[in-house]
Design a protein around this motif. Structure first.
Motif, PDB file in Angstrom:
ATOM      1  N   ASP A 186       0.820  -1.224   0.000  1.00  0.00           N
ATOM      2  CA  ASP A 186       0.000   0.000   0.000  1.00  0.00           C
ATOM      3  C   ASP A 186       0.848   1.265   0.000  1.00  0.00           C
ATOM      4  N   ASP A 254      -9.543 -15.498  10.257  1.00  0.00           N
ATOM      5  CA  ASP A 254      -9.753 -14.597   9.130  1.00  0.00           C
ATOM      6  C   ASP A 254     -10.446 -15.382   8.020  1.00  0.00           C
ATOM      7  N   SER A 279      -3.056 -13.103   5.494  1.00  0.00           N
ATOM      8  CA  SER A 279      -4.113 -12.490   6.299  1.00  0.00           C
ATOM      9  C   SER A 279      -3.760 -11.049   6.689  1.00  0.00           C
ATOM     10  N   ARG A 280      -4.753 -10.146   6.565  1.00  0.00           N
ATOM     11  CA  ARG A 280      -4.532  -8.746   6.963  1.00  0.00           C
ATOM     12  C   ARG A 280      -5.785  -8.117   7.571  1.00  0.00           C
ATOM     13  N   HIS A 281      -6.684  -8.970   8.041  1.00  0.00           N
ATOM     14  CA  HIS A 281      -7.934  -8.449   8.598  1.00  0.00           C
ATOM     15  C   HIS A 281      -8.103  -8.798  10.070  1.00  0.00           C
ATOM     16  N   THR A 283      -5.189  -8.250  12.717  1.00  0.00           N
ATOM     17  CA  THR A 283      -4.360  -7.438  13.604  1.00  0.00           C
ATOM     18  C   THR A 283      -4.533  -5.950  13.309  1.00  0.00           C
ATOM     19  N   SER A 286      -2.698  -4.292  10.203  1.00  0.00           N
ATOM     20  CA  SER A 286      -3.118  -4.818   8.904  1.00  0.00           C
ATOM     21  C   SER A 286      -1.936  -5.228   8.018  1.00  0.00           C
ATOM     22  N   ASP A 287      -1.684  -4.455   6.969  1.00  0.00           N
ATOM     23  CA  ASP A 287      -0.676  -4.833   5.969  1.00  0.00           C
ATOM     24  C   ASP A 287       0.725  -4.833   6.567  1.00  0.00           C
ATOM     25  N   ASP A 289       1.571  -5.716   9.639  1.00  0.00           N
ATOM     26  CA  ASP A 289       1.727  -6.998  10.341  1.00  0.00           C
ATOM     27  C   ASP A 289       1.843  -8.148   9.349  1.00  0.00           C
ATOM     28  N   ARG A 290       1.152  -8.031   8.237  1.00  0.00           N
ATOM     29  CA  ARG A 290       1.197  -9.104   7.244  1.00  0.00           C
ATOM     30  C   ARG A 290       2.600  -9.264   6.667  1.00  0.00           C
ATOM     31  N   ASN A 365      -5.316   5.324   4.858  1.00  0.00           N
ATOM     32  CA  ASN A 365      -5.250   3.886   4.556  1.00  0.00           C
ATOM     33  C   ASN A 365      -4.021   3.523   3.716  1.00  0.00           C
ATOM     34  N   THR A 395       7.655  -3.621  11.859  1.00  0.00           N
ATOM     35  CA  THR A 395       6.526  -3.019  11.143  1.00  0.00           C
ATOM     36  C   THR A 395       6.907  -1.747  10.390  1.00  0.00           C
TER      37      THR A 395
END
Length: 400
Positions: A186, A254, A279-281, A283, A286-287, A289-290, A365, A395
């Protein structure tokens, strides 16, 4: 002997009979006296012969003389015991077996190399100059055409080529050590020729060449080689290793990623490892942590790959090479030795980071590279020097 009286019928003294009977001075034996016959050339049949003296043993056993010279009897030699046949490895075969094993270790990767797809990843336009060390761009796409029918059914996805990048990692190796830096998908950056967009849009627009150009534009890091991984690469490689260990810090459920696991370290199969890394929904970050979980899965694969059992087990060695060959794409300039160095770099201890970032002012975002901290990380990779700890966090956010 005393003289006997005469006239008693005895021979008179002086007669041959007297001399023969009692002995006398007469030298001529009577005509009927027994005389010694000189030995002749051949024995007469009626001649008296002297028999050889028999030994006591012979006489004691019947008085029969031995038929010939006595010989000492010896016991027959013992018969050798029959040895049971046992297979023995001749020493001369050991070098041959070792040679064949080495040929296998070298031949399998060369064969798998012939099965790997090559892509054009060379960007056009101005590029950063060559830099010390080697920089690999690792891209995880949503390519699903390398999945089996059963895997597509579980993931509920169709057969498609990769159009999006879930993972963007720069792996640097050199004298400054190994550094694995994730760039969140992102991240807003300039995509050459297409303005400011999320960096993963570059891959959807023009594939590998534009994505490489966008990463170089953002970081100033010269990308030497490109490695693309699809869904199947994660699933099949993890399963070829027999699973990997992951350590989620919380329960994770998730449905969109088809993930449902508990907190704590556990061994998982390929499908679960893929879901965990996508998965990103769940923690908060999101991204961000992914990308940390993606590096965790990649590091776990590296740890499994460097175990001795990977090389000593021919079946495991074959399966791992074939799984990797069927699920990755590399740039056309890469050769088997470059891929071997990449594999070694993946198995070594690396400093793992996410690009230092901030929330984008224009869109909360989205994120941007932190203008204060990111240049220090980029500069360390460009100069092949030690990465500052303050610039390397899981992160990408500043340490509190």
């Amino acid at each position: 002997m005393a003289d006997r009286p005469q006239g008693s019928g005895m021979p008179e003294k002086g007669t041959p009979e007297y001399d023969w009977l009692y002995g006398g001075s007469s030298q001529s034996p009577p005509s009927d006296a027994t005389r010694q016959v000189p030995a002749q050339g051949a024995a007469r049949p009626d001649e008296t012969r002297v028999m050889p003296v028999a030994r006591r043993e012979a006489r004691g056993s019947g008085g029969q003389p031995p038929s010939g010279p006595r010989t000492t009897s010896t016991a027959p030699p013992p018969r050798p015991k029959k040895r049971r046949w046992r297979p023995r490895l001749r020493l001369g075969l050991i070098p041959l077996v070792l040679l064949l094993f080495l040929v296998y270790l070298v031949g399998v990767p060369l064969y798998s190399w012939s099965k790997i797809d090559k892509v054009d990843a060379q960007p056009g336009g101005d590029r950063p100059a060559d830099q010390p060390g080697t920089n690999y761009l690792i891209v995880g796409s949503d390519k699903a055409d390398d999945l089996s029918d059963e895997q597509r059914k579980v993931l509920q996805t169709g057969e498609r080529g990769g159009t999006n990048t879930d993972t963007i990692i720069v792996l640097h190796t050199g004298s400054g050590g190994r550094t694995m830096m994730s760039i969140p998908r992102d991240t807003l950056t300039e995509v050459p020729g297409h303005g400011t967009q999320m960096i993963n849009a570059a891959f959807a627009i023009d594939g590998a060449p534009l994505l490489v150009a966008s990463v170089e534009k953002l970081t100033g890091i010269h990308i030497d080689h490109y490695v693309e991984l699809g869904f199947g690469s994660v699933i099949n490689t993890v399963d070829a290793f027999g699973g990997v260990e992951i350590c989620p810090k919380q329960d994770m459920k998730d449905p969109m990623a088809r993930l449902d696991i508990k907190k704590g370290c556990q061994e998982v199969d390929g499908l679960t490892a893929l879901a965990y890394s996508r998965s990103r929904h769940v923690t908060a970050l999101s991204d961000l942590d992914r990308v940390a979980r993606q590096r965790e899965v990649i590091s776990a694969l590296g740890s499994e790959a460097k175990t001795p059992w990977t090389f000593l087990n021919p079946v495991r060695y074959w399966n791992i090479n074939m799984a990797a060959a069927g699920a990755i794409r590399v740039d056309e300039e890469m050769n088997p030795f470059d891929l071997g160095r990449f594999a070694l770099a993946m198995t070594g201890d690396s400093q793992t980071c996410t690009m230092p970032n901030l929330s984008a002012p224009s869109d909360p975002n989205r994120i941007i590279a932190d203008p204060d901290r990111a240049p220090a990380l980029f500069k360390a990779i460009i100069g092949d020097t030690t990465v500052p700890k303050a610039a390397c966090t899981p992160t990408g956010r500043a340490r509190s």
